[in-house]
Scaffold this motif. Structure first.
Motif, PDB file in Angstrom:
ATOM      1  N   ILE A 134      31.064  27.749  38.863  1.00  0.00           N
ATOM      2  CA  ILE A 134      31.529  27.163  40.095  1.00  0.00           C
ATOM      3  C   ILE A 134      30.406  27.082  41.103  1.00  0.00           C
ATOM      4  CG2 ILE A 134      33.202  27.297  42.152  1.00  0.00           C
ATOM      5  CD1 ILE A 134      34.850  29.504  40.648  1.00  0.00           C
ATOM      6  N   ARG A 135      30.420  25.723  41.557  1.00  0.00           N
ATOM      7  CA  ARG A 135      29.281  25.066  42.376  1.00  0.00           C
ATOM      8  C   ARG A 135      29.781  25.036  43.645  1.00  0.00           C
ATOM      9  NH1 ARG A 135      24.255  24.035  41.328  1.00  0.00           N
ATOM     10  NH2 ARG A 135      24.577  23.962  38.925  1.00  0.00           N
ATOM     11  N   LYS A 136      28.885  25.642  44.645  1.00  0.00           N
ATOM     12  CA  LYS A 136      29.361  25.204  46.213  1.00  0.00           C
ATOM     13  C   LYS A 136      28.448  23.875  46.522  1.00  0.00           C
ATOM     14  CE  LYS A 136      28.893  27.259  50.667  1.00  0.00           C
ATOM     15  NZ  LYS A 136      28.433  28.439  51.301  1.00  0.00           N
ATOM     16  N   ASP A 163      35.809  34.725  50.117  1.00  0.00           N
ATOM     17  CA  ASP A 163      35.683  34.062  51.432  1.00  0.00           C
ATOM     18  C   ASP A 163      34.198  34.403  51.833  1.00  0.00           C
ATOM     19  OD1 ASP A 163      36.987  31.737  51.329  1.00  0.00           O
ATOM     20  OD2 ASP A 163      38.703  32.899  52.479  1.00  0.00           O
ATOM     21  N   ARG A 164      34.152  35.714  52.019  1.00  0.00           N
ATOM     22  CA  ARG A 164      32.858  36.587  52.581  1.00  0.00           C
ATOM     23  C   ARG A 164      31.748  36.384  51.624  1.00  0.00           C
ATOM     24  NH1 ARG A 164      32.067  41.298  53.458  1.00  0.00           N
ATOM     25  NH2 ARG A 164      30.890  41.132  55.345  1.00  0.00           N
ATOM     26  N   LEU A 165      32.171  36.590  50.295  1.00  0.00           N
ATOM     27  CA  LEU A 165      30.897  36.224  49.389  1.00  0.00           C
ATOM     28  C   LEU A 165      30.499  34.831  49.595  1.00  0.00           C
ATOM     29  CD1 LEU A 165      32.343  38.230  46.382  1.00  0.00           C
ATOM     30  CD2 LEU A 165      30.668  38.964  48.073  1.00  0.00           C
ATOM     31  N   LEU A 166      31.240  33.889  49.578  1.00  0.00           N
ATOM     32  CA  LEU A 166      30.895  32.688  49.737  1.00  0.00           C
ATOM     33  C   LEU A 166      29.985  32.375  50.941  1.00  0.00           C
ATOM     34  CD1 LEU A 166      34.186  30.774  48.166  1.00  0.00           C
ATOM     35  CD2 LEU A 166      31.921  30.853  47.310  1.00  0.00           C
ATOM     36  N   THR A 167      30.278  32.928  51.806  1.00  0.00           N
ATOM     37  CA  THR A 167      29.346  32.946  53.237  1.00  0.00           C
ATOM     38  C   THR A 167      27.848  32.873  52.595  1.00  0.00           C
ATOM     39  OG1 THR A 167      29.726  34.975  54.232  1.00  0.00           O
ATOM     40  CG2 THR A 167      31.292  33.294  54.502  1.00  0.00           C
ATOM     41  N   GLY A 168      27.610  34.049  51.872  1.00  0.00           N
ATOM     42  CA  GLY A 168      26.313  34.324  51.534  1.00  0.00           C
ATOM     43  C   GLY A 168      25.789  33.419  50.389  1.00  0.00           C
ATOM     44  N   GLY A 183      35.949  53.733  34.418  1.00  0.00           N
ATOM     45  CA  GLY A 183      37.413  53.661  34.869  1.00  0.00           C
ATOM     46  C   GLY A 183      37.870  55.024  34.828  1.00  0.00           C
ATOM     47  N   PRO A 184      39.189  55.040  34.920  1.00  0.00           N
ATOM     48  CA  PRO A 184      40.112  54.070  35.414  1.00  0.00           C
ATOM     49  C   PRO A 184      39.809  53.440  36.650  1.00  0.00           C
ATOM     50  CG  PRO A 184      41.218  55.992  35.424  1.00  0.00           C
ATOM     51  CD  PRO A 184      40.109  56.250  34.898  1.00  0.00           C
ATOM     52  N   LEU A 185      39.810  52.185  36.835  1.00  0.00           N
ATOM     53  CA  LEU A 185      39.778  51.418  38.227  1.00  0.00           C
ATOM     54  C   LEU A 185      41.173  50.650  38.565  1.00  0.00           C
ATOM     55  CD1 LEU A 185      36.427  49.518  37.681  1.00  0.00           C
ATOM     56  CD2 LEU A 185      36.935  51.870  38.748  1.00  0.00           C
ATOM     57  N   PRO A 186      41.436  50.706  40.035  1.00  0.00           N
ATOM     58  CA  PRO A 186      42.714  50.144  40.422  1.00  0.00           C
ATOM     59  C   PRO A 186      42.902  48.898  39.664  1.00  0.00           C
ATOM     60  CG  PRO A 186      41.446  50.902  42.270  1.00  0.00           C
ATOM     61  CD  PRO A 186      40.442  51.139  41.114  1.00  0.00           C
ATOM     62  N   ALA A 187      44.478  48.713  39.449  1.00  0.00           N
ATOM     63  CA  ALA A 187      44.799  47.467  38.836  1.00  0.00           C
ATOM     64  C   ALA A 187      45.664  46.772  39.958  1.00  0.00           C
ATOM     65  CB  ALA A 187      45.415  47.845  37.373  1.00  0.00           C
ATOM     66  N   VAL A 188      45.072  45.840  40.823  1.00  0.00           N
ATOM     67  CA  VAL A 188      45.658  45.253  41.822  1.00  0.00           C
ATOM     68  C   VAL A 188      46.725  43.988  41.339  1.00  0.00           C
ATOM     69  CG1 VAL A 188      45.693  44.478  44.264  1.00  0.00           C
ATOM     70  CG2 VAL A 188      44.232  46.697  43.511  1.00  0.00           C
ATOM     71  N   TYR A 189      45.578  43.060  40.830  1.00  0.00           N
ATOM     72  CA  TYR A 189      45.936  41.647  40.360  1.00  0.00           C
ATOM     73  C   TYR A 189      46.807  40.950  41.525  1.00  0.00           C
ATOM     74  CZ  TYR A 189      44.756  43.279  35.478  1.00  0.00           C
ATOM     75  OH  TYR A 189      43.856  43.534  34.438  1.00  0.00           O
ATOM     76  N   GLU A 190      45.902  40.600  42.483  1.00  0.00           N
ATOM     77  CA  GLU A 190      46.608  39.425  43.368  1.00  0.00           C
ATOM     78  C   GLU A 190      46.495  38.266  42.709  1.00  0.00           C
ATOM     79  OE1 GLU A 190      44.364  40.139  47.041  1.00  0.00           O
ATOM     80  OE2 GLU A 190      45.416  41.846  47.845  1.00  0.00           O
ATOM     81  N   PRO A 191      47.504  37.383  43.415  1.00  0.00           N
ATOM     82  CA  PRO A 191      47.340  35.997  42.602  1.00  0.00           C
ATOM     83  C   PRO A 191      46.257  35.371  42.363  1.00  0.00           C
ATOM     84  CG  PRO A 191      49.130  35.981  44.167  1.00  0.00           C
ATOM     85  CD  PRO A 191      48.385  37.326  44.487  1.00  0.00           C
ATOM     86  N   ILE A 192      45.266  35.316  43.148  1.00  0.00           N
ATOM     87  CA  ILE A 192      43.863  34.877  42.776  1.00  0.00           C
ATOM     88  C   ILE A 192      43.155  35.269  41.432  1.00  0.00           C
ATOM     89  CG2 ILE A 192      42.428  36.458  44.022  1.00  0.00           C
ATOM     90  CD1 ILE A 192      40.720  34.123  45.172  1.00  0.00           C
ATOM     91  N   MET A 195      42.496  30.811  40.844  1.00  0.00           N
ATOM     92  CA  MET A 195      41.195  30.511  41.236  1.00  0.00           C
ATOM     93  C   MET A 195      40.879  29.131  41.347  1.00  0.00           C
ATOM     94  SD  MET A 195      38.895  32.734  41.782  1.00  0.00           S
ATOM     95  CE  MET A 195      37.519  31.471  41.632  1.00  0.00           C
ATOM     96  N   HIS A 196      41.678  28.230  40.619  1.00  0.00           N
ATOM     97  CA  HIS A 196      41.536  26.820  40.486  1.00  0.00           C
ATOM     98  C   HIS A 196      42.015  26.504  42.051  1.00  0.00           C
ATOM     99  CE1 HIS A 196      39.974  24.946  36.871  1.00  0.00           C
ATOM    100  NE2 HIS A 196      40.447  25.998  36.432  1.00  0.00           N
ATOM    101  N   SER A 197      43.306  26.878  42.622  1.00  0.00           N
ATOM    102  CA  SER A 197      43.737  26.478  43.647  1.00  0.00           C
ATOM    103  C   SER A 197      42.876  26.893  45.032  1.00  0.00           C
ATOM    104  CB  SER A 197      45.169  27.333  43.951  1.00  0.00           C
ATOM    105  OG  SER A 197      46.093  26.903  43.111  1.00  0.00           O
ATOM    106  N   PHE A 198      42.087  28.242  44.829  1.00  0.00           N
ATOM    107  CA  PHE A 198      41.237  28.520  45.762  1.00  0.00           C
ATOM    108  C   PHE A 198      40.026  27.533  45.921  1.00  0.00           C
ATOM    109  CE2 PHE A 198      37.408  30.901  46.803  1.00  0.00           C
ATOM    110  CZ  PHE A 198      37.755  31.605  47.931  1.00  0.00           C
ATOM    111  N   CYS A 199      39.473  27.041  44.689  1.00  0.00           N
ATOM    112  CA  CYS A 199      38.400  26.208  44.642  1.00  0.00           C
ATOM    113  C   CYS A 199      38.607  24.946  45.143  1.00  0.00           C
ATOM    114  CB  CYS A 199      37.734  26.310  43.206  1.00  0.00           C
ATOM    115  SG  CYS A 199      37.186  27.632  42.750  1.00  0.00           S
TER     116      CYS A 199
END
Length: 230
Positions: free
Chosen positions: A219-221, A98-103, A147-156, A162-166
């Motif tokens: 994805i287009r705003k 959401d913060r990235l989308l404000t930019g 890596g290795p980088l964190p592996a969080v994998y939230e639902p988004i 991502m489709h639900s978010f959009c």
């Protein structure tokens, strides 16, 4: 493919400079911006391995590492926001996006590449304990892989997420492409990694496919002033 979409976006600016934000700049997946006037800003988490990778990049005009919930993102300052293998490895991913989308300016492009939590590879990645991932990383991944980088994998961090978010935010998904690109699949023990993913697919009765693990979205705003502003 993503580089061509960026080029198309620049063509529509009629000669104006293209402003690009790369979120996840520690993962070296640069866009091809040759022969375009651009300003490219990078942001990512402040982890030692990401600082080393980011500082080695030559395609960034400037970059900042830190907590992505508070890293400065000027409102409506970018024509393209490229989120490169970031969402699956951070907490509060929806808030960060959401913060990235404000930019992103109205009519701008949000480009997303991520590892899909619903894939067999995603299941193996997120279910493997962090200590074991650190131990096995160099054995399974090609030399030089960050890596290795964190592996969080939230639902988004999934196609459905991502489709639900959009949908909620009035964003238009114009392209949605699947691929198989997990680094362990092409590493020294790639045969073992592919066998593990096939086993997960079989045990899940196909709900966790081994044939794909990456989701790429264009994805287009919206331009409309009546659309929800994000």
């Amino acid at each position: 493919m993503l580089s061509q979409r960026v080029r198309d976006q620049w063509s529509g600016l009629l000669g104006r400079r293209l402003d690009v934000l790369i979120a996840g700049c520690g993962w070296p997946e640069p866009l091809d911006l040759a022969q375009m006037e651009t300003r490219v800003i990078g942001i990512d988490e402040d982890l030692p391995v990401l600082r080393t990778s980011t500082s080695a990049r030559k395609d960034l005009d400037s970059w900042t590492l830190g907590d992505l919930r508070s890293v400065p993102v000027p409102p409506r300052a970018f024509d393209v926001v490229y989120v490169s293998f970031l969402l699956e490895r951070i907490e509060h991913a929806e808030l960060v996006l959401d913060r990235l989308l404000t930019g992103l300016r109205p009519g701008g492009l949000l480009l997303v590449r991520m590892r899909d939590r619903a894939s067999a590879y995603g299941v193996c990645d997120r279910r493997t304990p962090a200590a074991l991932r650190r131990l096995l990383w160099r054995r399974f991944t090609p030399p030089g892989t960050v890596g290795p980088l964190p592996a969080v994998y939230e639902p988004i961090a999934s196609r459905e997420g991502m489709h639900s978010f959009c949908l909620v935010r009035g964003l238009m998904v114009t392209e949605d492409i699947s691929a198989r690109s997990g680094p362990a699949l092409d590493g020294p023990l790639g045969k073992l990694a592919r066998a593990a993913c096939s086993a997960v697919e079989t045990l899940s009765r196909g709900r966790r496919p081994a044939s794909r693990d990456e989701v790429t979205m264009v994805i287009r705003k919206p331009q409309s002033h009546f659309a929800r502003l994000v």
